[in-house]
Design a protein around this motif. Structure first.
Motif, PDB file in Angstrom:
ATOM      1  N   LEU A 187      26.434  15.426 106.660  1.00 18.83           N
ATOM      2  CA  LEU A 187      27.379  16.702 106.291  1.00 18.83           C
ATOM      3  C   LEU A 187      28.615  16.596 106.282  1.00 18.83           C
ATOM      4  O   LEU A 187      29.226  17.153 105.388  1.00 18.83           O
ATOM      5  N   PRO A 188      28.875  15.283 106.520  1.00 20.12           N
ATOM      6  CA  PRO A 188      30.685  15.239 106.227  1.00 20.12           C
ATOM      7  C   PRO A 188      30.539  14.526 104.960  1.00 20.12           C
ATOM      8  O   PRO A 188      31.362  14.987 103.514  1.00 20.12           O
ATOM      9  N   ILE A 189      29.277  14.140 103.929  1.00 14.14           N
ATOM     10  CA  ILE A 189      29.173  13.278 102.795  1.00 14.14           C
ATOM     11  C   ILE A 189      28.974  14.460 102.038  1.00 14.14           C
ATOM     12  O   ILE A 189      29.842  14.756 101.587  1.00 14.14           O
ATOM     13  N   LEU A 190      28.036  15.280 102.346  1.00 16.48           N
ATOM     14  CA  LEU A 190      28.458  17.002 101.727  1.00 16.48           C
ATOM     15  C   LEU A 190      29.297  17.805 101.367  1.00 16.48           C
ATOM     16  O   LEU A 190      29.619  17.641 100.542  1.00 16.48           O
ATOM     17  N   MET A 191      30.052  17.739 102.769  1.00 19.84           N
ATOM     18  CA  MET A 191      31.195  18.518 102.505  1.00 19.84           C
ATOM     19  C   MET A 191      32.352  17.858 101.599  1.00 19.84           C
ATOM     20  O   MET A 191      32.878  18.084 100.886  1.00 19.84           O
ATOM     21  N   SER A 192      32.180  16.692 102.254  1.00 20.59           N
ATOM     22  CA  SER A 192      33.548  16.181 101.132  1.00 20.59           C
ATOM     23  C   SER A 192      32.858  15.371  99.119  1.00 20.59           C
ATOM     24  O   SER A 192      34.051  15.577  98.724  1.00 20.59           O
ATOM     25  N   LEU A 193      31.705  16.072  98.599  1.00 13.54           N
ATOM     26  CA  LEU A 193      31.622  15.862  97.592  1.00 13.54           C
ATOM     27  C   LEU A 193      31.732  17.422  97.451  1.00 13.54           C
ATOM     28  O   LEU A 193      32.242  17.796  95.974  1.00 13.54           O
ATOM     29  N   ILE A 194      31.760  18.244  97.749  1.00 15.76           N
ATOM     30  CA  ILE A 194      31.762  19.928  97.633  1.00 15.76           C
ATOM     31  C   ILE A 194      33.871  19.811  97.477  1.00 15.76           C
ATOM     32  O   ILE A 194      33.761  20.610  96.567  1.00 15.76           O
ATOM     33  N   TRP A 195      34.372  18.944  98.140  1.00 12.01           N
ATOM     34  CA  TRP A 195      35.959  19.573  98.829  1.00 12.01           C
ATOM     35  C   TRP A 195      36.172  18.439  97.241  1.00 12.01           C
ATOM     36  O   TRP A 195      36.826  19.193  96.391  1.00 12.01           O
ATOM     37  N   TRP A 196      35.466  17.939  96.941  1.00 16.98           N
ATOM     38  CA  TRP A 196      36.094  16.557  95.291  1.00 16.98           C
ATOM     39  C   TRP A 196      35.579  17.393  94.218  1.00 16.98           C
ATOM     40  O   TRP A 196      36.947  17.643  93.173  1.00 16.98           O
ATOM     41  N   TRP A 197      34.322  18.526  94.369  1.00 18.40           N
ATOM     42  CA  TRP A 197      34.152  18.927  93.405  1.00 18.40           C
ATOM     43  C   TRP A 197      35.138  20.420  93.009  1.00 18.40           C
ATOM     44  O   TRP A 197      35.615  20.113  91.947  1.00 18.40           O
ATOM     45  N   TYR A 198      35.651  20.459  93.890  1.00 14.52           N
ATOM     46  CA  TYR A 198      36.264  22.151  93.951  1.00 14.52           C
ATOM     47  C   TYR A 198      38.020  21.467  93.290  1.00 14.52           C
ATOM     48  O   TYR A 198      37.663  22.417  92.523  1.00 14.52           O
ATOM     49  N   LEU A 199      37.885  19.900  94.254  1.00 14.64           N
ATOM     50  CA  LEU A 199      39.601  19.804  93.332  1.00 14.64           C
ATOM     51  C   LEU A 199      39.747  19.269  92.189  1.00 14.64           C
ATOM     52  O   LEU A 199      40.422  19.574  91.349  1.00 14.64           O
ATOM     53  N   ASP A 200      38.575  18.530  91.793  1.00 14.32           N
ATOM     54  CA  ASP A 200      38.493  17.994  90.323  1.00 14.32           C
ATOM     55  C   ASP A 200      38.605  19.331  89.098  1.00 14.32           C
ATOM     56  O   ASP A 200      39.025  19.477  87.765  1.00 14.32           O
ATOM     57  N   ASN A 201      37.659  20.892  89.713  1.00 13.95           N
ATOM     58  CA  ASN A 201      37.560  21.814  88.048  1.00 13.95           C
ATOM     59  C   ASN A 201      38.466  22.079  88.560  1.00 13.95           C
ATOM     60  O   ASN A 201      39.115  23.415  87.921  1.00 13.95           O
ATOM     61  N   ARG A 202      40.089  22.375  90.114  1.00 12.50           N
ATOM     62  CA  ARG A 202      41.012  22.992  90.017  1.00 12.50           C
ATOM     63  C   ARG A 202      42.366  22.507  88.990  1.00 12.50           C
ATOM     64  O   ARG A 202      43.545  22.942  89.099  1.00 12.50           O
ATOM     65  N   GLY A 203      41.788  21.032  88.491  1.00  8.64           N
ATOM     66  CA  GLY A 203      42.461  20.268  88.590  1.00  8.64           C
ATOM     67  C   GLY A 203      43.749  19.134  88.826  1.00  8.64           C
ATOM     68  O   GLY A 203      44.560  18.870  88.721  1.00  8.64           O
ATOM     69  N   TYR A 204      43.230  19.055  90.766  1.00  8.48           N
ATOM     70  CA  TYR A 204      44.580  18.590  91.813  1.00  8.48           C
ATOM     71  C   TYR A 204      43.616  16.928  91.926  1.00  8.48           C
ATOM     72  O   TYR A 204      42.590  16.786  91.243  1.00  8.48           O
ATOM     73  N   SER A 205      44.424  16.236  92.644  1.00  8.30           N
ATOM     74  CA  SER A 205      44.147  14.816  92.234  1.00  8.30           C
ATOM     75  C   SER A 205      43.224  14.480  93.583  1.00  8.30           C
ATOM     76  O   SER A 205      43.776  15.469  94.257  1.00  8.30           O
ATOM     77  N   LEU A 206      43.128  13.600  93.631  1.00  8.43           N
ATOM     78  CA  LEU A 206      42.712  13.686  95.657  1.00  8.43           C
ATOM     79  C   LEU A 206      43.541  13.208  96.010  1.00  8.43           C
ATOM     80  O   LEU A 206      43.711  13.691  97.366  1.00  8.43           O
ATOM     81  N   LYS A 207      44.417  13.096  95.591  1.00  3.72           N
ATOM     82  CA  LYS A 207      45.797  12.511  96.838  1.00  3.72           C
ATOM     83  C   LYS A 207      46.578  13.930  97.362  1.00  3.72           C
ATOM     84  O   LYS A 207      46.391  14.379  97.698  1.00  3.72           O
ATOM     85  N   GLU A 208      46.542  14.900  95.929  1.00  2.00           N
ATOM     86  CA  GLU A 208      46.557  16.578  97.312  1.00  2.00           C
ATOM     87  C   GLU A 208      45.939  16.834  97.580  1.00  2.00           C
ATOM     88  O   GLU A 208      45.548  17.744  97.997  1.00  2.00           O
TER      89      GLU A 208
END
Length: 57
Positions: free
Chosen positions: A8-29
């Motif tokens: 569950l946390p792995i899947l949620m983190s991957l989805i969040w990372w994908w969202y950030l990547d698609n919107r042009g945000y950095s991991l720090k943001e």
């Protein structure tokens, strides 16, 4: 079933990372989102752990 809760946390983190990547945000943001994911999953795991101890005979 509970043994798969680590996904569950792995899947949620991957989805969040994908969202950030698609919107042009950095991991720090997006760090605040990862913290929320960790806290949410800690509460879920804590609840189920408590329920295992409460219902064990």
């Amino acid at each position: 079933m509970i043994k798969l809760f680590f996904l569950l946390p792995i899947l949620m983190s991957l989805i969040w990372w994908w969202y950030l990547d698609n919107r042009g945000y950095s991991l720090k943001e997006g760090l605040k989102g990862f913290i929320y994911i960790a806290l949410f999953n800690s509460v879920i795991i804590g609840f189920f752990t408590l329920m295992i101890f409460v219902t064990s005979s």
